[in-house]
Design a protein around this motif. Structure first.
Motif, PDB file in Angstrom:
ATOM      1  N   TRP A 138      -0.170   2.375   7.982  1.00 61.84           N
ATOM      2  CA  TRP A 138       0.264   2.673   6.539  1.00 61.84           C
ATOM      3  C   TRP A 138       1.723   1.576   5.910  1.00 61.84           C
ATOM      4  O   TRP A 138       2.080   2.207   5.831  1.00 61.84           O
ATOM      5  CB  TRP A 138       0.449   4.204   6.265  1.00 61.84           C
ATOM      6  CG  TRP A 138      -0.139   3.725   4.647  1.00 61.84           C
ATOM      7  CD1 TRP A 138       1.258   3.458   3.279  1.00 61.84           C
ATOM      8  CD2 TRP A 138      -0.489   4.919   4.219  1.00 61.84           C
ATOM      9  NE1 TRP A 138       0.159   3.557   2.635  1.00 61.84           N
ATOM     10  CE2 TRP A 138      -0.631   4.999   2.621  1.00 61.84           C
ATOM     11  CE3 TRP A 138      -1.738   5.798   4.731  1.00 61.84           C
ATOM     12  CZ2 TRP A 138      -1.452   5.507   1.707  1.00 61.84           C
ATOM     13  CZ3 TRP A 138      -2.172   6.298   3.725  1.00 61.84           C
ATOM     14  CH2 TRP A 138      -2.361   5.906   1.991  1.00 61.84           C
ATOM     15  N   LYS A 140      -0.475  -1.339   3.229  1.00 63.47           N
ATOM     16  CA  LYS A 140      -1.434  -1.175   1.916  1.00 63.47           C
ATOM     17  C   LYS A 140      -1.492  -0.907   1.236  1.00 63.47           C
ATOM     18  O   LYS A 140      -2.811  -0.985   0.554  1.00 63.47           O
ATOM     19  CB  LYS A 140      -2.007  -3.207   2.954  1.00 63.47           C
ATOM     20  CG  LYS A 140      -1.541  -4.043   3.003  1.00 63.47           C
ATOM     21  CD  LYS A 140      -2.450  -5.126   3.431  1.00 63.47           C
ATOM     22  CE  LYS A 140      -1.638  -6.102   3.756  1.00 63.47           C
ATOM     23  NZ  LYS A 140      -2.468  -6.972   4.737  1.00 63.47           N
ATOM     24  N   GLY A 141      -2.022   0.873   1.611  1.00 62.32           N
ATOM     25  CA  GLY A 141      -2.216   1.669   0.515  1.00 62.32           C
ATOM     26  C   GLY A 141      -3.720   2.540   1.420  1.00 62.32           C
ATOM     27  O   GLY A 141      -3.636   2.090   2.970  1.00 62.32           O
ATOM     28  N   GLU A 142      -4.067   3.190   0.976  1.00 64.27           N
ATOM     29  CA  GLU A 142      -4.942   4.647   2.293  1.00 64.27           C
ATOM     30  C   GLU A 142      -6.509   3.545   1.779  1.00 64.27           C
ATOM     31  O   GLU A 142      -6.753   3.860   3.318  1.00 64.27           O
ATOM     32  CB  GLU A 142      -5.325   5.596   1.330  1.00 64.27           C
ATOM     33  CG  GLU A 142      -6.275   6.463   1.278  1.00 64.27           C
ATOM     34  CD  GLU A 142      -6.399   7.720   0.344  1.00 64.27           C
ATOM     35  OE1 GLU A 142      -7.723   7.185   0.354  1.00 64.27           O
ATOM     36  OE2 GLU A 142      -5.976   8.270   0.422  1.00 64.27           O
TER      37      GLU A 142
END
Length: 492
Positions: A138, A140-142
């Motif tokens: 994780w 750069k975001g979901e």
């Protein structure tokens, strides 16, 4: 390197007792910090000095770096042994001790930062050509994480980067479960480790969990003390370990152990540590993580090698050179460790705190018990539910299993649920005897490991046994004073 003349143990329970025994044999005074919940512990009676510490929670007291350093200054302790858990893999703690001129009995802070974080450790191993499972971190975001995780293929294992002990780990076999699993993993990672960083890796079905005990000094020598099999787990947490690992060919064993040594050497590791691998059914193995501390299961290695790992840790921290060559390390026989836990196997192994009404542990040749409690003590829900460890040794694996069964037969704990009978059922399974073990073993044999319901007669016998074992029946302190004790059926 400075000398070590007094050691503070920043821990509790059985590991504190175990460290104190080695310190006593080496003639080094031991200091113990303790929360009031541990006021009646055997470790407190064994320590040369003790310092009471408080915290917002009992566990919080053992995580309070400032209070522990103050205890060192108050008692004159010039070294700290962290045991396992709590601050054992905290580089900030090691650095804080170093600034005060106090020796941390463990690896250097920089090594803990590199190898103590699973994501950094895997990246390091991958960059150096060691076998690592495909993974996605994780960063750069979901949306980026989910996209990368899908590319790995199913099944997946979501893990906490700073995690351990099975916390923050979730298997995903269906893509619709991916988002809920990662949200839960992040929340658990933040709760248990103060770091919500997670990663996903390709999950191997029914692998074996093999780990290698490493020892290194400040002079560049790195050796291994053999491997352990830690595949018997519930909820990703180990409950049984053994050494050597059954069923490995000499060539595969050598390859795994050499890889562990090379990883530790490349990381410039010093002191005791454990390199852990996943071994697939096809005999391919992959780096899992490195534990930069003493392991709960270290006694099985000590039982087959005859070495004292805590003593070797202290000598390494003193700057002494290892006086052991790799070819001098020979495993003699087979050892099995059983973790006795206050938990209910029939309720998904949920912790079961309570009072130790009866607490009888085994004794005998080739039986070693690591214990931190006594009868009458209350087991707090604030800590891990492990009560004690029973470690046995046999000339071979079959005899070690027989010895383990005998040791469990001698073990009696009343007042709270335990996993004693559950461990005995594992040992009795033909698949275990045949060495057909893997991390999914308990799920695979769940039906055979579930006991039949008790009959009314059995319930009555157990209640009678519990009553007869209580202090009112066994402790002279409860005997009536004369002349009433000699008057027969005397009543108020």
């Amino acid at each position: 390197m400075p000398d070590i003349t007094k050691v503070l143990i920043a821990n509790r329970g059985e590991i504190a007792c175990r460290i104190l025994k080695t310190l006593d044999r080496m003639g080094i005074p031991g200091v113990l910090v303790y929360h009031p919940v541990d006021a009646g512990s055997p470790a407190l009676k064994m320590a040369a000095q003790s310092v009471r510490i408080q915290g917002k929670t009992p566990a919080g007291a053992y995580l309070d770096m400032e209070k522990i350093i103050q205890a060192c200054e108050k008692t004159g302790a010039d070294a700290v042994h962290p045991g396992f858990g709590f601050l054992a893999e905290n580089p900030d703690f090691a650095r804080s001790l170093e600034k005060k001129g106090i020796t941390f009995i463990g690896p250097m802070p920089e090594t803990m930062e590199l190898m103590g974080n699973k994501v950094r450790a895997q990246a390091f191993c991958r960059a150096n050509g060691f076998p690592v499972l495909p993974s996605k971190t994780w960063t750069k975001g979901e949306e980026d994480f989910i996209s990368g995780a899908k590319d790995l293929g199913l099944p997946l294992l979501i893990k906490a980067a700073a995690g351990g002990g099975g916390k923050g780990m979730h298997i995903v076999r269906d893509l619709q479960d991916l988002k809920p699993a990662l949200e839960l993993a992040r929340a658990e990672a933040q709760r248990f480790f103060g770091n919500d960083e997670i990663y996903a890796e390709r999950y191997i079905e029914n692998p074996r969990h093999i780990e290698v005990q490493i020892l290194a000094d400040h002079h560049g020598r790195v050796i291994h003390l053999g491997e352990r099999d830690c595949s018997i787990q519930r909820r990703f947490q180990k409950i049984m370990e053994e050494s050597p690992a059954p069923g490995l060919t000499p060539e595969l064993r050598q390859k795994i152990c050499d890889t562990a040594v090379n990883i530790a050497r490349r990381a410039e590791y010093c002191n005791a540590g454990t390199v852990e691998f996943m071994l697939g059914p096809d005999k391919d193995f992959f780096f899992l993580e490195m534990n930069t501390r003493l392991q709960v299961e270290h006694p099985v290695t000590e039982m087959v090698t005859g070495l004292d790992l805590v003593e070797l840790q202290i000598r390494a921290a003193r700057g002494e050179a290892l006086n052991l060559a790799q070819d001098e390390i020979q495993a003699k026989g087979h050892s099995i460790e059983l973790r006795i836990c206050a938990e209910d196997p029939d309720d998904d192994f949920s912790p079961a705190p309570g009072s130790l009404v009866t607490y009888n542990l085994p004794e005998g040749k080739d039986i070693r018990v690591e214990n931190g409690f006594t009868r009458g003590m209350k087991i707090s829900p604030a800590f891990d539910p492990m009560l004690a460890k029973i470690i046995v040794r046999g000339d071979d694996r079959t005899r070690a299993i027989e010895q383990a069964c005998r040791a469990l037969d001698q073990t009696l704990v009343l007042g709270l649920p335990t996993n004693i009978d559950f461990l005995a059922r594992i040992l009795s399974l033909p698949a275990y005897a045949a060495g057909k073990i893997h991390t999914g073993f308990i799920d695979r044999y769940g039906e055979e490991l579930t006991p039949p319901p008790l009959s009314q007669e059995q319930r009555e016998l157990l209640l009678t046994a519990a009553a007869l074992a209580s202090r009112e029946f066994t402790d002279p302190a409860f005997d009536p004073d004369p002349p009433h004790g000699t008057m027969g059926n005397w009543r108020n």
